[in-house]
Design a protein around this motif. Structure first.
Motif, PDB file in Angstrom:
ATOM      1  N   ARG A 127     -29.720 107.062 102.187  1.00  0.00           N
ATOM      2  CA  ARG A 127     -30.857 107.962 102.401  1.00  0.00           C
ATOM      3  C   ARG A 127     -31.173 108.799 101.169  1.00  0.00           C
ATOM      4  O   ARG A 127     -32.128 109.579 101.174  1.00  0.00           O
ATOM      5  CB  ARG A 127     -30.580 108.903 103.576  1.00  0.00           C
ATOM      6  N   GLY A 128     -30.369 108.676 100.139  1.00  0.00           N
ATOM      7  CA  GLY A 128     -30.661 109.381  98.907  1.00  0.00           C
ATOM      8  C   GLY A 128     -29.635 110.404  98.479  1.00  0.00           C
ATOM      9  O   GLY A 128     -29.783 111.033  97.426  1.00  0.00           O
ATOM     10  N   ALA A 129     -28.573 110.620  99.283  1.00  0.00           N
ATOM     11  CA  ALA A 129     -27.512 111.529  98.852  1.00  0.00           C
ATOM     12  C   ALA A 129     -26.854 110.985  97.591  1.00  0.00           C
ATOM     13  O   ALA A 129     -26.741 109.769  97.404  1.00  0.00           O
ATOM     14  CB  ALA A 129     -26.472 111.691  99.960  1.00  0.00           C
ATOM     15  N   ASN A 130     -26.424 111.904  96.717  1.00  0.00           N
ATOM     16  CA  ASN A 130     -25.782 111.487  95.479  1.00  0.00           C
ATOM     17  C   ASN A 130     -24.408 110.882  95.772  1.00  0.00           C
ATOM     18  O   ASN A 130     -23.539 111.543  96.343  1.00  0.00           O
ATOM     19  CB  ASN A 130     -25.652 112.683  94.535  1.00  0.00           C
ATOM     20  N   PHE A 131     -24.238 109.646  95.374  1.00  0.00           N
ATOM     21  CA  PHE A 131     -23.011 108.900  95.658  1.00  0.00           C
ATOM     22  C   PHE A 131     -21.774 109.618  95.130  1.00  0.00           C
ATOM     23  O   PHE A 131     -20.775 109.791  95.839  1.00  0.00           O
ATOM     24  CB  PHE A 131     -23.144 107.512  95.032  1.00  0.00           C
ATOM     25  N   HIS A 132     -21.829 110.073  93.883  1.00  0.00           N
ATOM     26  CA  HIS A 132     -20.665 110.676  93.248  1.00  0.00           C
ATOM     27  C   HIS A 132     -20.339 112.027  93.886  1.00  0.00           C
ATOM     28  O   HIS A 132     -19.169 112.315  94.191  1.00  0.00           O
ATOM     29  CB  HIS A 132     -20.912 110.828  91.749  1.00  0.00           C
ATOM     30  N   GLU A 133     -21.357 112.821  94.126  1.00  0.00           N
ATOM     31  CA  GLU A 133     -21.140 114.134  94.719  1.00  0.00           C
ATOM     32  C   GLU A 133     -20.649 114.022  96.155  1.00  0.00           C
ATOM     33  O   GLU A 133     -19.759 114.789  96.576  1.00  0.00           O
ATOM     34  CB  GLU A 133     -22.437 114.948  94.665  1.00  0.00           C
ATOM     35  N   LEU A 134     -21.200 113.086  96.915  1.00  0.00           N
ATOM     36  CA  LEU A 134     -20.795 112.933  98.314  1.00  0.00           C
ATOM     37  C   LEU A 134     -19.345 112.463  98.419  1.00  0.00           C
ATOM     38  O   LEU A 134     -18.582 112.965  99.263  1.00  0.00           O
ATOM     39  CB  LEU A 134     -21.723 111.955  99.029  1.00  0.00           C
ATOM     40  N   LEU A 135     -18.940 111.539  97.567  1.00  0.00           N
ATOM     41  CA  LEU A 135     -17.551 111.077  97.599  1.00  0.00           C
ATOM     42  C   LEU A 135     -16.597 112.207  97.252  1.00  0.00           C
ATOM     43  O   LEU A 135     -15.532 112.348  97.867  1.00  0.00           O
ATOM     44  CB  LEU A 135     -17.359 109.894  96.659  1.00  0.00           C
ATOM     45  N   ALA A 136     -16.956 113.023  96.280  1.00  0.00           N
ATOM     46  CA  ALA A 136     -16.112 114.161  95.927  1.00  0.00           C
ATOM     47  C   ALA A 136     -16.009 115.137  97.090  1.00  0.00           C
ATOM     48  O   ALA A 136     -14.922 115.654  97.393  1.00  0.00           O
ATOM     49  CB  ALA A 136     -16.674 114.864  94.692  1.00  0.00           C
ATOM     50  N   SER A 137     -17.122 115.392  97.763  1.00  0.00           N
ATOM     51  CA  SER A 137     -17.119 116.284  98.923  1.00  0.00           C
ATOM     52  C   SER A 137     -16.280 115.724 100.059  1.00  0.00           C
ATOM     53  O   SER A 137     -15.509 116.456 100.706  1.00  0.00           O
ATOM     54  CB  SER A 137     -18.559 116.516  99.388  1.00  0.00           C
ATOM     55  N   MET A 138     -16.410 114.420 100.303  1.00  0.00           N
ATOM     56  CA  MET A 138     -15.629 113.791 101.368  1.00  0.00           C
ATOM     57  C   MET A 138     -14.140 113.851 101.057  1.00  0.00           C
ATOM     58  O   MET A 138     -13.312 114.054 101.962  1.00  0.00           O
ATOM     59  CB  MET A 138     -16.075 112.339 101.555  1.00  0.00           C
ATOM     60  N   ALA A 139     -13.774 113.691  99.806  1.00  0.00           N
ATOM     61  CA  ALA A 139     -12.366 113.778  99.420  1.00  0.00           C
ATOM     62  C   ALA A 139     -11.826 115.184  99.651  1.00  0.00           C
ATOM     63  O   ALA A 139     -10.665 115.356 100.061  1.00  0.00           O
ATOM     64  CB  ALA A 139     -12.199 113.362  97.962  1.00  0.00           C
ATOM     65  N   ASP A 140     -12.663 116.205  99.405  1.00  0.00           N
ATOM     66  CA  ASP A 140     -12.245 117.589  99.673  1.00  0.00           C
ATOM     67  C   ASP A 140     -12.084 117.834 101.174  1.00  0.00           C
ATOM     68  O   ASP A 140     -11.198 118.574 101.595  1.00  0.00           O
ATOM     69  CB  ASP A 140     -13.275 118.567  99.100  1.00  0.00           C
ATOM     70  N   GLN A 141     -12.943 117.209 101.965  1.00  0.00           N
ATOM     71  CA  GLN A 141     -12.870 117.362 103.421  1.00  0.00           C
ATOM     72  C   GLN A 141     -11.694 116.600 104.020  1.00  0.00           C
ATOM     73  O   GLN A 141     -11.189 116.973 105.079  1.00  0.00           O
ATOM     74  CB  GLN A 141     -14.169 116.861 104.065  1.00  0.00           C
ATOM     75  N   GLY A 156     -32.687 104.600  99.032  1.00  0.00           N
ATOM     76  CA  GLY A 156     -32.253 105.855  98.426  1.00  0.00           C
ATOM     77  C   GLY A 156     -33.390 106.591  97.746  1.00  0.00           C
ATOM     78  O   GLY A 156     -33.458 107.820  97.787  1.00  0.00           O
ATOM     79  N   HIS A 157     -34.285 105.840  97.127  1.00  0.00           N
ATOM     80  CA  HIS A 157     -35.445 106.448  96.486  1.00  0.00           C
ATOM     81  C   HIS A 157     -36.491 106.863  97.520  1.00  0.00           C
ATOM     82  O   HIS A 157     -37.208 107.849  97.324  1.00  0.00           O
ATOM     83  CB  HIS A 157     -36.059 105.476  95.478  1.00  0.00           C
ATOM     84  N   MET A 158     -36.573 106.108  98.601  1.00  0.00           N
ATOM     85  CA  MET A 158     -37.579 106.365  99.641  1.00  0.00           C
ATOM     86  C   MET A 158     -37.114 107.430 100.636  1.00  0.00           C
ATOM     87  O   MET A 158     -37.912 107.994 101.368  1.00  0.00           O
ATOM     88  CB  MET A 158     -37.893 105.056 100.357  1.00  0.00           C
ATOM     89  N   GLN A 159     -35.795 107.672 100.675  1.00  0.00           N
ATOM     90  CA  GLN A 159     -35.173 108.678 101.539  1.00  0.00           C
ATOM     91  C   GLN A 159     -35.400 108.388 103.025  1.00  0.00           C
ATOM     92  O   GLN A 159     -35.520 109.293 103.849  1.00  0.00           O
ATOM     93  CB  GLN A 159     -35.629 110.085 101.151  1.00  0.00           C
ATOM     94  N   VAL A 160     -35.416 107.119 103.342  1.00  0.00           N
ATOM     95  CA  VAL A 160     -35.489 106.645 104.729  1.00  0.00           C
ATOM     96  C   VAL A 160     -34.848 105.272 104.744  1.00  0.00           C
ATOM     97  O   VAL A 160     -34.891 104.548 103.740  1.00  0.00           O
ATOM     98  CB  VAL A 160     -36.955 106.607 105.233  1.00  0.00           C
ATOM     99  N   ILE A 161     -34.200 104.923 105.846  1.00  0.00           N
ATOM    100  CA  ILE A 161     -33.456 103.664 105.895  1.00  0.00           C
ATOM    101  C   ILE A 161     -33.951 102.767 107.027  1.00  0.00           C
ATOM    102  O   ILE A 161     -34.565 103.229 107.992  1.00  0.00           O
ATOM    103  CB  ILE A 161     -31.937 103.907 106.058  1.00  0.00           C
ATOM    104  N   LYS A 162     -33.704 101.472 106.867  1.00  0.00           N
ATOM    105  CA  LYS A 162     -33.887 100.536 107.975  1.00  0.00           C
ATOM    106  C   LYS A 162     -32.865 100.866 109.059  1.00  0.00           C
ATOM    107  O   LYS A 162     -31.748 101.259 108.725  1.00  0.00           O
ATOM    108  CB  LYS A 162     -33.674  99.093 107.495  1.00  0.00           C
TER     109      LYS A 162
END
Length: 206
Positions: free
Chosen positions: A50-64, A135-141
């Protein structure tokens, strides 16, 4: 009617996408099952698509989930190994259609940063006439909006689009909008469809 343009999904149509298979090889099936039960990795991947930053989200998930930090690092660092290998026959079909002058589009659930990782590894990703990247469109199938956006942009009426995807829900939404569809279960079936639709000869679809 004969399709005016062909729309390819990418994951499991042009490139295999089997994260569980990769994790089974790296950490073993039992540990992988524990990981996927503890951390909703597919929901995380939907956020990336959906457009979330891959690198930032993985880092956040690792912290969680610090107890799974190492495994989440595998998802980040070995992402391209999960998105592999390419499906050679499907790639040949893409190129055969382009050689015939048939417009070929991509419509894919794919993150911005992950697509940047994949593109240099799989040069055929640059060969579409149009690319619709979620990711660019910010909507998914299979949300209706992404199909509407394709229709508004591509210049082809829904009935003129032939869409191949490996997921039934994605296909059903496209069909409900009047698209021609093919549920992808393997490249030979897709080749047979393209021949039946009059887009390729049997020789061209090999």
């Amino acid at each position: 009617m004969t399709p005016e343009a062909v729309v390819f999904d990418i994951g499991n149509v042009l490139i295999e996408w089997q994260p569980e298979r990769h994790f089974d090889k790296v950490i073993g099936e039992e540990r992988r099952k524990e990981l996927f039960a503890a951390v909703d990795l597919h929901a995380m991947n939907d956020q990336v698509d959906r457009g979330a930053n891959f690198h930032e989200l993985l880092a956040s998930m690792a912290d969680q989930h610090p107890e799974w930090r190492e495994e989440l690092g595998i998802w980040h660092d070995q992402w391209i190994e999960m998105a592999s290998p390419e499906i050679p026959h499907s790639v040949r079909l893409l190129r055969a259609l382009r050689a015939k002058g048939v417009p070929v589009f991509a419509l894919t659930n794919f993150g911005v940063q992950t697509f940047e990782i994949a593109e240099p590894v799989y040069p055929f990703l640059t060969e579409f006439d149009k690319r619709y990247i979620s990711g660019h469109m910010q909507v998914i199938k299979p949300e209706a909006r992404i199909y509407e956006m394709v229709e508004d942009d591509c210049g082809v009426a829904p009935a003129g689009l032939l869409f191949a995807d490996d997921r039934t829900d994605n296909i059903e939404m496209a069909a409900s909008r009047g698209w021609q569809t093919h549920l992808f279960t393997g490249p030979q079936g897709w080749a047979d469809c393209l021949v039946a639709k009059g887009l390729l000869t049997e020789e061209e679809a090999v």
